[in-house]
Write a protein that holds these residues in place. Structure first.
Motif, PDB file in Angstrom:
ATOM      1  N   ALA A   9       0.302  42.930  53.653  1.00 59.50           N
ATOM      2  CA  ALA A   9      -0.401  41.821  54.300  1.00 59.50           C
ATOM      3  C   ALA A   9      -0.068  40.483  53.651  1.00 59.50           C
ATOM      4  O   ALA A   9       0.159  40.395  52.448  1.00 59.50           O
ATOM      5  N   LYS A  10      -0.047  39.473  54.493  1.00 63.37           N
ATOM      6  CA  LYS A  10       0.071  38.088  54.028  1.00 63.37           C
ATOM      7  C   LYS A  10      -1.261  37.430  54.337  1.00 63.37           C
ATOM      8  O   LYS A  10      -1.631  37.294  55.500  1.00 63.37           O
ATOM      9  N   ASP A  11      -1.985  37.077  53.292  1.00 66.55           N
ATOM     10  CA  ASP A  11      -3.332  36.503  53.448  1.00 66.55           C
ATOM     11  C   ASP A  11      -4.235  37.417  54.269  1.00 66.55           C
ATOM     12  O   ASP A  11      -5.014  36.948  55.102  1.00 66.55           O
ATOM     13  N   GLY A  12      -4.132  38.711  54.053  1.00 67.75           N
ATOM     14  CA  GLY A  12      -4.991  39.669  54.740  1.00 67.75           C
ATOM     15  C   GLY A  12      -4.564  39.983  56.160  1.00 67.75           C
ATOM     16  O   GLY A  12      -5.284  40.653  56.886  1.00 67.75           O
ATOM     17  N   ILE A  13      -3.384  39.513  56.570  1.00 69.93           N
ATOM     18  CA  ILE A  13      -2.938  39.688  57.958  1.00 69.93           C
ATOM     19  C   ILE A  13      -1.676  40.548  58.005  1.00 69.93           C
ATOM     20  O   ILE A  13      -0.706  40.296  57.292  1.00 69.93           O
ATOM     21  N   LEU A  14      -1.719  41.552  58.855  1.00 63.59           N
ATOM     22  CA  LEU A  14      -0.562  42.406  59.141  1.00 63.59           C
ATOM     23  C   LEU A  14      -0.116  42.069  60.554  1.00 63.59           C
ATOM     24  O   LEU A  14      -0.840  42.343  61.511  1.00 63.59           O
ATOM     25  N   ALA A  15       1.064  41.457  60.688  1.00 67.40           N
ATOM     26  CA  ALA A  15       1.487  40.993  62.012  1.00 67.40           C
ATOM     27  C   ALA A  15       2.972  41.214  62.229  1.00 67.40           C
ATOM     28  O   ALA A  15       3.779  41.105  61.303  1.00 67.40           O
ATOM     29  N   GLY A  16       3.308  41.519  63.476  1.00 66.23           N
ATOM     30  CA  GLY A  16       4.700  41.578  63.894  1.00 66.23           C
ATOM     31  C   GLY A  16       5.325  42.957  63.831  1.00 66.23           C
ATOM     32  O   GLY A  16       5.031  43.752  62.945  1.00 66.23           O
ATOM     33  N   ALA A  17       6.213  43.212  64.793  1.00 63.22           N
ATOM     34  CA  ALA A  17       6.901  44.498  64.888  1.00 63.22           C
ATOM     35  C   ALA A  17       7.819  44.718  63.690  1.00 63.22           C
ATOM     36  O   ALA A  17       7.868  45.821  63.129  1.00 63.22           O
ATOM     37  N   LEU A  18       8.556  43.684  63.287  1.00 60.98           N
ATOM     38  CA  LEU A  18       9.485  43.839  62.167  1.00 60.98           C
ATOM     39  C   LEU A  18       8.733  44.177  60.880  1.00 60.98           C
ATOM     40  O   LEU A  18       9.138  45.073  60.126  1.00 60.98           O
ATOM     41  N   SER A  19       7.627  43.492  60.633  1.00 62.92           N
ATOM     42  CA  SER A  19       6.805  43.801  59.452  1.00 62.92           C
ATOM     43  C   SER A  19       6.266  45.220  59.532  1.00 62.92           C
ATOM     44  O   SER A  19       6.190  45.927  58.527  1.00 62.92           O
ATOM     45  N   GLY A  20       5.903  45.642  60.731  1.00 66.64           N
ATOM     46  CA  GLY A  20       5.421  47.010  60.933  1.00 66.64           C
ATOM     47  C   GLY A  20       6.496  48.034  60.631  1.00 66.64           C
ATOM     48  O   GLY A  20       6.236  49.072  60.015  1.00 66.64           O
ATOM     49  N   GLN A  21       7.735  47.742  61.046  1.00 63.63           N
ATOM     50  CA  GLN A  21       8.850  48.652  60.775  1.00 63.63           C
ATOM     51  C   GLN A  21       9.126  48.740  59.279  1.00 63.63           C
ATOM     52  O   GLN A  21       9.409  49.819  58.751  1.00 63.63           O
ATOM     53  N   GLU A  22       9.050  47.609  58.590  1.00 56.07           N
ATOM     54  CA  GLU A  22       9.243  47.604  57.138  1.00 56.07           C
ATOM     55  C   GLU A  22       8.146  48.406  56.445  1.00 56.07           C
ATOM     56  O   GLU A  22       8.406  49.159  55.497  1.00 56.07           O
ATOM     57  N   ALA A  23       6.912  48.257  56.920  1.00 55.29           N
ATOM     58  CA  ALA A  23       5.799  49.023  56.358  1.00 55.29           C
ATOM     59  C   ALA A  23       5.999  50.518  56.615  1.00 55.29           C
ATOM     60  O   ALA A  23       5.749  51.343  55.726  1.00 55.29           O
ATOM     61  N   PHE A  24       6.456  50.868  57.807  1.00 52.33           N
ATOM     62  CA  PHE A  24       6.731  52.268  58.159  1.00 52.33           C
ATOM     63  C   PHE A  24       7.687  52.897  57.148  1.00 52.33           C
ATOM     64  O   PHE A  24       7.428  53.983  56.617  1.00 52.33           O
ATOM     65  N   PHE A  54       2.238  45.334  65.011  1.00 55.06           N
ATOM     66  CA  PHE A  54       2.329  45.888  63.660  1.00 55.06           C
ATOM     67  C   PHE A  54       1.816  47.322  63.652  1.00 55.06           C
ATOM     68  O   PHE A  54       2.462  48.221  63.089  1.00 55.06           O
ATOM     69  N   LEU A  55       0.671  47.560  64.270  1.00 58.80           N
ATOM     70  CA  LEU A  55       0.078  48.902  64.294  1.00 58.80           C
ATOM     71  C   LEU A  55       0.983  49.898  65.008  1.00 58.80           C
ATOM     72  O   LEU A  55       1.127  51.042  64.564  1.00 58.80           O
ATOM     73  N   ARG A  56       1.605  49.468  66.088  1.00 58.40           N
ATOM     74  CA  ARG A  56       2.519  50.347  66.840  1.00 58.40           C
ATOM     75  C   ARG A  56       3.702  50.775  65.977  1.00 58.40           C
ATOM     76  O   ARG A  56       4.057  51.957  65.939  1.00 58.40           O
ATOM     77  N   GLU A  57       4.296  49.815  65.279  1.00 58.75           N
ATOM     78  CA  GLU A  57       5.509  50.094  64.507  1.00 58.75           C
ATOM     79  C   GLU A  57       5.238  50.709  63.138  1.00 58.75           C
ATOM     80  O   GLU A  57       6.157  51.239  62.522  1.00 58.75           O
ATOM     81  N   SER A  58       4.006  50.654  62.686  1.00 60.65           N
ATOM     82  CA  SER A  58       3.686  51.241  61.378  1.00 60.65           C
ATOM     83  C   SER A  58       2.809  52.482  61.538  1.00 60.65           C
ATOM     84  O   SER A  58       3.288  53.604  61.383  1.00 60.65           O
ATOM     85  N   VAL A  59       1.561  52.293  61.893  1.00 62.40           N
ATOM     86  CA  VAL A  59       0.604  53.406  61.949  1.00 62.40           C
ATOM     87  C   VAL A  59       0.995  54.460  62.981  1.00 62.40           C
ATOM     88  O   VAL A  59       1.070  55.650  62.660  1.00 62.40           O
ATOM     89  N   ILE A  60       1.243  54.049  64.212  1.00 59.55           N
ATOM     90  CA  ILE A  60       1.570  55.021  65.263  1.00 59.55           C
ATOM     91  C   ILE A  60       2.930  55.664  64.992  1.00 59.55           C
ATOM     92  O   ILE A  60       3.079  56.891  65.096  1.00 59.55           O
ATOM     93  N   ALA A  61       3.907  54.868  64.606  1.00 56.25           N
ATOM     94  CA  ALA A  61       5.230  55.421  64.285  1.00 56.25           C
ATOM     95  C   ALA A  61       5.135  56.372  63.098  1.00 56.25           C
ATOM     96  O   ALA A  61       5.752  57.451  63.109  1.00 56.25           O
ATOM     97  N   TYR A  62       4.365  56.006  62.096  1.00 52.86           N
ATOM     98  CA  TYR A  62       4.192  56.864  60.921  1.00 52.86           C
ATOM     99  C   TYR A  62       3.518  58.172  61.318  1.00 52.86           C
ATOM    100  O   TYR A  62       3.977  59.252  60.941  1.00 52.86           O
ATOM    101  N   ARG A  63       2.427  58.084  62.064  1.00 47.40           N
ATOM    102  CA  ARG A  63       1.732  59.299  62.506  1.00 47.40           C
ATOM    103  C   ARG A  63       2.688  60.217  63.257  1.00 47.40           C
ATOM    104  O   ARG A  63       2.756  61.409  62.985  1.00 47.40           O
ATOM    105  N   ASN A  64       3.430  59.674  64.208  1.00 40.92           N
ATOM    106  CA  ASN A  64       4.348  60.493  65.007  1.00 40.92           C
ATOM    107  C   ASN A  64       5.432  61.139  64.147  1.00 40.92           C
ATOM    108  O   ASN A  64       5.742  62.324  64.302  1.00 40.92           O
ATOM    109  N   HIS A  65       5.998  60.368  63.243  1.00 40.90           N
ATOM    110  CA  HIS A  65       7.071  60.898  62.393  1.00 40.90           C
ATOM    111  C   HIS A  65       6.537  61.955  61.421  1.00 40.90           C
ATOM    112  O   HIS A  65       7.137  63.024  61.256  1.00 40.90           O
ATOM    113  N   VAL A  66       5.428  61.654  60.776  1.00 41.56           N
ATOM    114  CA  VAL A  66       4.871  62.578  59.792  1.00 41.56           C
ATOM    115  C   VAL A  66       4.436  63.887  60.445  1.00 41.56           C
ATOM    116  O   VAL A  66       4.683  64.958  59.893  1.00 41.56           O
ATOM    117  N   ARG A  67       3.836  63.812  61.607  1.00 43.20           N
ATOM    118  CA  ARG A  67       3.404  65.043  62.272  1.00 43.20           C
ATOM    119  C   ARG A  67       4.607  65.922  62.612  1.00 43.20           C
ATOM    120  O   ARG A  67       4.497  67.138  62.673  1.00 43.20           O
TER     121      ARG A  67
END
Length: 188
Positions: A9-24, A54-67
């Motif tokens: 997060a930057k200042d408590g904010i998670l934003a953007g597809a690219l940032s989500g992919q990096e988090a993934f 961000f949630l799509r590229e990190s949380v949802i992508a992570y859940r799908n991959h990990v499962r």
């Protein structure tokens, strides 16, 4: 296992597809195989806002991959504030999808576990049956509706496991199913 999202997060904010992919990618690096079924908590403590992209590229992508890649791990969103949950619910509704969310304290104790999003039709029926019974199998559920064979129930239950909503537990030849977290609820 707990993976913290505030580090991205930057200042408590998670934003953007690219940032989500990096988090993934980073979340995957922090994931280790396990010999037993367990929840992986994606901890949102300290995060004020997370965008849908961000949630799509990190949380949802992570859940799908990990499962798929780590079948004994079940991702769960933890400590998400109301703003993050609202964004996640909107994303899940668009996808006709669902995830498990909860509160997780510093000692690792879970409270308020629930499924948010959408679980459709027959899968919802299977989910509610398992949650009510705490643990069950397809042949037992088939006895409640004789017109539906155990394979029909097993397919529904397997789909719920793939989404990370139910956990498959070993019991010889017959697979048994239970909630990913004890006390899990869905709906009102």
């Amino acid at each position: 296992m707990k993976l913290e999202l505030a580090q991205f997060a930057k200042d408590g904010i998670l934003a953007g597809a690219l940032s989500g992919q990096e988090a993934f990618v980073s979340l995957l690096k922090g994931t280790t195989k396990t010999a037993m079924s367990e929840a992986v908590f994606l901890d949102f403590a300290g995060v004020e806002v997370a965008t849908g992209s961000f949630l799509r590229e990190s949380v949802i992508a992570y859940r799908n991959h990990v499962r798929d890649a780590f079948p004994l791990l079940y991702p769960v969103v933890a400590n998400a504030n109301q703003t993050v949950v609202e964004e996640l619910v909107m994303l899940l509704q668009l996808r006709s999808d669902a995830v498990v969310v909860c509160e997780l304290n510093e000692r690792g104790i879970v409270s308020r576990p629930q499924i948010i999003g959408i679980v459709d039709g027959k899968q919802q029926q299977a989910l509610l049956e398992v949650l009510q019974r705490e643990e069950t199998d397809a042949p037992t559920l088939a006895k409640t509706t004789p017109e539906q064979k155990p394979t029909v129930w097993n397919n529904r239950l397997s789909a719920l496991v793939a989404k990370g909503l139910l956990m498959e537990v070993g019991n010889g030849k017959t697979k048994r199913y239970r909630a990913v977290i004890e006390g899990l609820t869905y709906g009102s």
